[in-house]
Write an enzyme that holds these catalytic residues in place. Structure first.
Site, PDB file in Angstrom:
ATOM      1  CE  LYS A 188      18.385 -31.926 -12.202  1.00 39.49           C
ATOM      2  NZ  LYS A 188      18.368 -30.553 -12.652  1.00 39.49           N
TER       3      LYS A 188
HETATM    4  C1  LIG Z   1      19.053 -29.237 -12.876  1.00 39.18           C
HETATM    5  C2  LIG Z   1      18.877 -28.058 -11.968  1.00 39.18           C
HETATM    6  C3  LIG Z   1      18.417 -26.823 -12.441  1.00 39.18           C
HETATM    7  C4  LIG Z   1      18.260 -26.507 -13.892  1.00 39.18           C
HETATM    8  O1  LIG Z   1      17.383 -27.344 -14.559  1.00 39.18           O
HETATM    9  P1  LIG Z   1      17.318 -27.252 -16.169  1.00 39.18           P
HETATM   10  O2  LIG Z   1      15.995 -27.892 -16.493  1.00 39.18           O
HETATM   11  O3  LIG Z   1      18.479 -28.039 -16.681  1.00 39.18           O
HETATM   12  O4  LIG Z   1      17.368 -25.823 -16.545  1.00 39.18           O
HETATM   13  C5  LIG Z   1      18.171 -25.824 -11.523  1.00 39.18           C
HETATM   14  N1  LIG Z   1      18.398 -26.010 -10.211  1.00 39.18           N
HETATM   15  C6  LIG Z   1      18.857 -27.169  -9.716  1.00 39.18           C
HETATM   16  C7  LIG Z   1      19.073 -27.312  -8.248  1.00 39.18           C
HETATM   17  C8  LIG Z   1      19.146 -28.228 -10.587  1.00 39.18           C
HETATM   18  O5  LIG Z   1      19.660 -29.365 -10.109  1.00 39.18           O
END
Ligand SMILES: *Cc1c(COP(=O)(O)O)cnc(C)c1O
Length: 385
Positions: A188
């Site tokens: 991210k």
């Molecule tokens: C990555 C993601 C999540 C989950 O994030 P985590 O920190 O891995 O739990 C939720 N929603 C979207 C749209 C994502 O891309």
């Protein structure tokens, strides 16, 4: 294998010596679980977004989405509107609470939730809606608050892609919805390896998330350590979860936060470079908003036209050493959601059609100019532009 440049991965974290030093210092400090760096990360994160905000750090955005909905009181028998164009985490947390996600089609340009379709799916059981700021393109605050107030629904924003992003200088996370949830997963826009943050203006909601992230205990180890009352004393007030973040991760988050603007601006530069380079390529490029909108550019999603097969293009790019991905396989196509939902496959015409066309290209701040040029050359080659 032929000789050539090493494959370019689809995504890579941008983590340097400062992050490494900060993590090492955290480990040396003895605070391996939630301690002073988690508190500092929460304060710095909420201050970055705006005034009057509470931030609660968690070990994932999935945990944050779960606890934000829990704090809103979502439970068995309730329905929650979720765009079909998202990662399964957005919908799965609704099931954790015994409620049902009701899938909603998306806008053909932004691929964000279609509020007209959402409104059509409201029943007397609908409690909340979870918009996703897909790819980091923010949904305007006013659209969210108008929808919430006209239908009396709670909004929990899935901002896993949208840090930092803003509309009219108001950042995603600083609006008037019940809560906004960010992800610090490895790929991210800022990362702690694994991690997430719930942000809210509601002190009670923040307090509930704080309690539920650590076993339903009313005081965590760091509060107990700081407090003047006996350090062994605590109350269990609910059957909570084990969702807290550790200090080494928070230490990395603090450095990443200080670099968030710089990394976003590099991604924007890459997006604009792609936009220019693909102007004469038979591809649909992502929407580029005006200067009133700050796009987080977590993803750069192109769409193939009639003359090209998406899977063939992905294969051709892979053969040229370019990693790509698809965001997302709509939830209504996945076996669990397909079999569980009370819907027909034809109810999501936009998502079903666009799914066959989308390719996510590499866009991350650790890419060099040469990496960007390589992607451009490979895409042009794959499409014979
Ligand atoms: C990555 C993601 C999540 C989950 O994030 P985590 O920190 O891995 O739990 C939720 N929603 C979207 C749209 C994502 O891309």
């Amino acid at each position: 294998m032929t000789d050539g440049p090493a494959p370019l991965p689809f995504a890579m974290p941008d983590v340097g010596e400062d992050e490494i030093d900060a993590v090492v210092a955290a480990i040396r400090s003895g605070w391996l679980s939630s301690g002073p760096r988690v508190s500092e990360f929460e304060s710095a994160f909420s201050a970055f977004l705006g005034e009057g905000l509470h931030a609660v750090a968690l070990n994932s955005a999935t945990a944050g989405l779960h606890l934000a909905l829990e704090a809103c009181g979502v439970g068995p028998g309730d329905e929650v509107l979720v765009p079909t164009w998202t990662f399964t985490a957005t919908a799965e947390v609704v099931r954790y609470l015994g409620a049902e996600p009701v899938l909603v089609d998306v806008d053909p340009v932004s691929l964000n939730i279609d509020f007209d379709d959402a409104a059509r799916r409201i029943t007397e059981r609908t409690r909340a809606v979870m918009p996703v700021h897909l790819a980091g393109l923010p949904i305007p605050h006013k659209l969210l608050s108008d929808f919430a107030s006209s239908h009396r629904l709670d909004i929990v924003e899935d901002a896993a892609h949208a840090f930092p992003a803003a509309v009219d200088d108001l950042r995603v996370g600083a609006g008037e919805t019940r809560a906004t949830v960010f992800s610090f997963y490895a790929t991210k826009t800022i990362t702690t390896g694994e991690g997430g943050m719930v942000v809210t203006r509601d002190a009670d909601l923040a307090a509930r998330v704080r309690v539920m992230r650590l076993h339903g205990i009313s005081r965590n180890a760091f509060d107990r350590y700081r407090s003047t009352t006996p350090s062994w004393a605590y109350d269990v007030v609910a059957p909570g979860y084990k969702y807290n973040l550790g200090d080494p991760a928070a230490a990395m988050g603090l450095v990443q936060l200080s670099r968030a603007e710089e990394m976003r601006s590099r991604r924007e530069q890459i997006a604009l470079r792609y936009d220019e380079a693909f102007a004469d390529v038979p591809l649909d490029r992502p929407f580029i908003p005006g200067s009133d909108v700050q796009h987080a550019w977590h993803l750069y999603i192109v769409r193939t036209g009639r003359d090209h097969n998406r899977d063939t293009v992905i294969g051709d790019l892979a053969a040229q050493g370019i990693g790509t991905s698809v965001h997302f396989i709509p939830l209504h196509i996945h076996p669990y959601w397909r079999d569980r939902g009370r819907f027909d496959q034809s109810e999501f015409p936009v998502a079903s059609a666009q799914y066959r066309r989308v390719i996510s290209l590499p866009i991350y701040s650790a890419m060099s100019d040469a990496d960007v040029d390589r992607v451009i050359g490979a895409v042009r080659g794959a499409l014979r532009a």
